[in-house]
Design an enzyme around this catalytic site. Structure first.
Site, PDB file in Angstrom:
ATOM      1  N   ARG A 127      -6.223  16.265 -22.852  1.00 18.14           N
ATOM      2  CA  ARG A 127      -6.395  15.535 -24.114  1.00 18.14           C
ATOM      3  C   ARG A 127      -5.901  16.308 -25.345  1.00 18.14           C
ATOM      4  O   ARG A 127      -5.241  15.730 -26.202  1.00 18.14           O
ATOM      5  CB  ARG A 127      -7.840  15.070 -24.292  1.00 18.14           C
ATOM      6  CG  ARG A 127      -8.280  14.059 -23.201  1.00 18.14           C
ATOM      7  CD  ARG A 127      -9.649  13.470 -23.450  1.00 18.14           C
ATOM      8  NE  ARG A 127      -9.657  12.526 -24.543  1.00 18.14           N
ATOM      9  CZ  ARG A 127     -10.069  12.770 -25.762  1.00 18.14           C
ATOM     10  NH1 ARG A 127     -10.571  13.951 -26.077  1.00 18.14           N
ATOM     11  NH2 ARG A 127      -9.998  11.859 -26.689  1.00 18.14           N
ATOM     12  N   CYS A 171       3.913  26.941 -19.401  1.00 21.38           N
ATOM     13  CA  CYS A 171       5.112  27.254 -20.173  1.00 21.38           C
ATOM     14  C   CYS A 171       5.425  26.041 -21.035  1.00 21.38           C
ATOM     15  O   CYS A 171       6.388  25.304 -20.798  1.00 21.38           O
ATOM     16  CB  CYS A 171       6.274  27.557 -19.233  1.00 21.38           C
ATOM     17  SG  CYS A 171       5.860  28.859 -18.078  1.00 21.38           S
TER      18      CYS A 171
END
Ligand SMILES: *Cc1c(COP(=O)(O)O)cnc(C)c1O
Length: 423
Positions: A311, A342
């Site tokens: 979220r 990443c």
């Protein structure tokens, strides 16, 4: 209101000895108390039923708890239907509120007797072709378009949402369904998400009740239920006033008595499909600080990442963070609390004022009980965590194990390309 975890640091330190971080922890007591309150708030309506939105927390153990309070299951996909069916939700215990639905899912929902909630008028023909008939009980999803406002506050933007049928289509759909043998009709709408106000449901109810009266008059359809769907929110931020479900239930009752009862429609059942409200506050993501980094900003690296809770990355959503054992300390440090993807949006908090965090500290990320674990994915080859239930008696039960590399590689089991992989 101050936000406090439902578990103490001491108890968490015991739990992490058995179950390594990160994991989602659910609070059985909180779930049960809340489900009881919801049921009570709508007890004035004889046919009332909550169909828990399975997508929010698709865990069989959680569904079984909610079953104790008479909840049905609101499903949106094949696997959710399969899970609910396997747990003994059957026939009218299942609401199939899907959209852009594949034929096989309509077929499966029909086979297990679930109530089908049509998202679009063109789905009538599609459904008929898929299952060979039109069910006697059927529901249609409504989208009035425009902007949904409470007083002057914009709650949401239905005109921009892909769901539901227009007003004209609702009338047309009811006529077509009726001429195809449908006997009992439902009306459904989800017009605003995560509303933290007691006014949303009563206002939505007014819109739907007025529509129901007109639909009954103009098409002669028997309206058997009105489904207010999800959208009741939770206070993610400290200081936010939580919804008062009793007041919400009373608000809906007032509109019901004002609009439906005088029209001889006092037998209409009210349904809800709450997800966030049922589970959100009763889950937390428990994670450990494993790194600190001092560059252009101050970073705390934790062992959870957006794979465990998407979220914040996806919506910029606020999730409160408690540094366990430092609840009373001054929030003197400004941190970005980050995961290991990443992907620079993998941040649970940005510029958050928190007590000084040391490596090894346990962090409790609040309100992950709904749309938390469920939204997880496997980016960067990260594995999904376990789900644990803090039971009413204080003990802990694992209700889903953590993924292992074997789970991650399982979809190559049709061939031997990774047969020499070292586990
Ligand atoms: C997601 C969803 C819900 C639950 O929404 P919450 O915001 O969790 O209350 C209910 N019904 C439908 C059709 C949904 O898509």
């Amino acid at each position: 209101m101050e936000k406090r975890p439902f578990v103490t640091k001491e108890r968490l330190e015991e739990i992490v000895k058995e179950y390594p971080t990160p994991f989602h922890l659910y609070d059985e007591k909180g779930i049960r108390e809340n489900a009881r309150k919801l049921k009570d708030a709508f007890s004035w309506n004889k046919g009332y039923r909550e169909y828990f939105a399975v997508k929010a927390t698709p865990n069989p153990f959680i569904l079984n708890i909610l079953k104790d309070y008479g909840c049905g299951a609101d499903c949106s996909s094949m696997t959710e239907l399969m899970m609910s069916d396997s747990l003994g939700f059957s026939g009218s215990d299942i609401m199939f509120s899907s959209n852009n639905t594949p034929a096989e899912e309509f077929q499966y929902a029909d086979k297990i007797g679930g109530i089908i909630n049509l998202d679009d008028i063109t789905h009538i023909e599609y459904l008929k072709k898929a299952i060979g008939h039109i069910p006697e009980t059927i529901s249609c999803r409504y989208n009035p378009g425009g902007i949904f406002k409470i007083s002057n506050d914009i709650m949401d933007n239905p005109g921009d949402s892909k769901y539901g049928m227009t007003t004209e289509q609702m009338f047309e759909a009811f006529r077509i369904l009726k001429s195809n043998g449908a006997k009992h009709f439902g009306i459904h709408a989800f017009l605003a998400s995560n509303t933290v106000t007691n006014e949303y449901y009563p206002l939505l109810a007014k819109v739907l009740f007025e529509l129901a009266v007109k639909l009954k008059k103009e098409t002669g359809a028997h309206i058997s239920f009105i489904n207010l769907s999800g959208g009741i929110g939770i206070p993610y931020r400290p200081g936010q006033e939580p919804n008062d479900i009793k007041a919400i239930g009373e608000g809906v009752r007032e509109v019901y008595e004002e609009i439906l009862v005088p029209e001889g429609m006092g037998d209409v059942a009210i349904y809800t499909e709450l997800g966030r409200f049922m589970l959100g506050p009763y889950g937390g993501l428990v994670t450990r600080a494993i790194h600190e980094k001092h560059t252009h900003k101050e970073y705390v690296g934790v062992d959870a990442c957006a794979v465990n809770l998407m979220r914040p990355a996806m919506y910029g959503a606020y999730h409160h963070i408690t540094v366990m054992g430092k609840e009373g300390e001054v929030c003197s440090h400004k941190y970005d609390v980050v995961g290991s993807l990443c992907e620079n949006n993998d941040k649970f908090a940005i510029d958050r004022m928190l007590p000084e965090i040391s490596r090894g500290d346990l962090l409790f990320i609040h309100d992950t009980g709904a749309h938390g674990y469920a939204m997880g994915y496997n980016y960067n080859g990260k594995l999904k965590s376990a789900e644990l239930l803090l039971k009413e008696d204080g003990s802990v039960q694992m209700i889903r194990r953590a993924e292992t590399p074997r789970d991650y590689f399982a979809t190559f089991d049709f061939c031997d390309v990774l047969k020499d992989i070292k586990y």
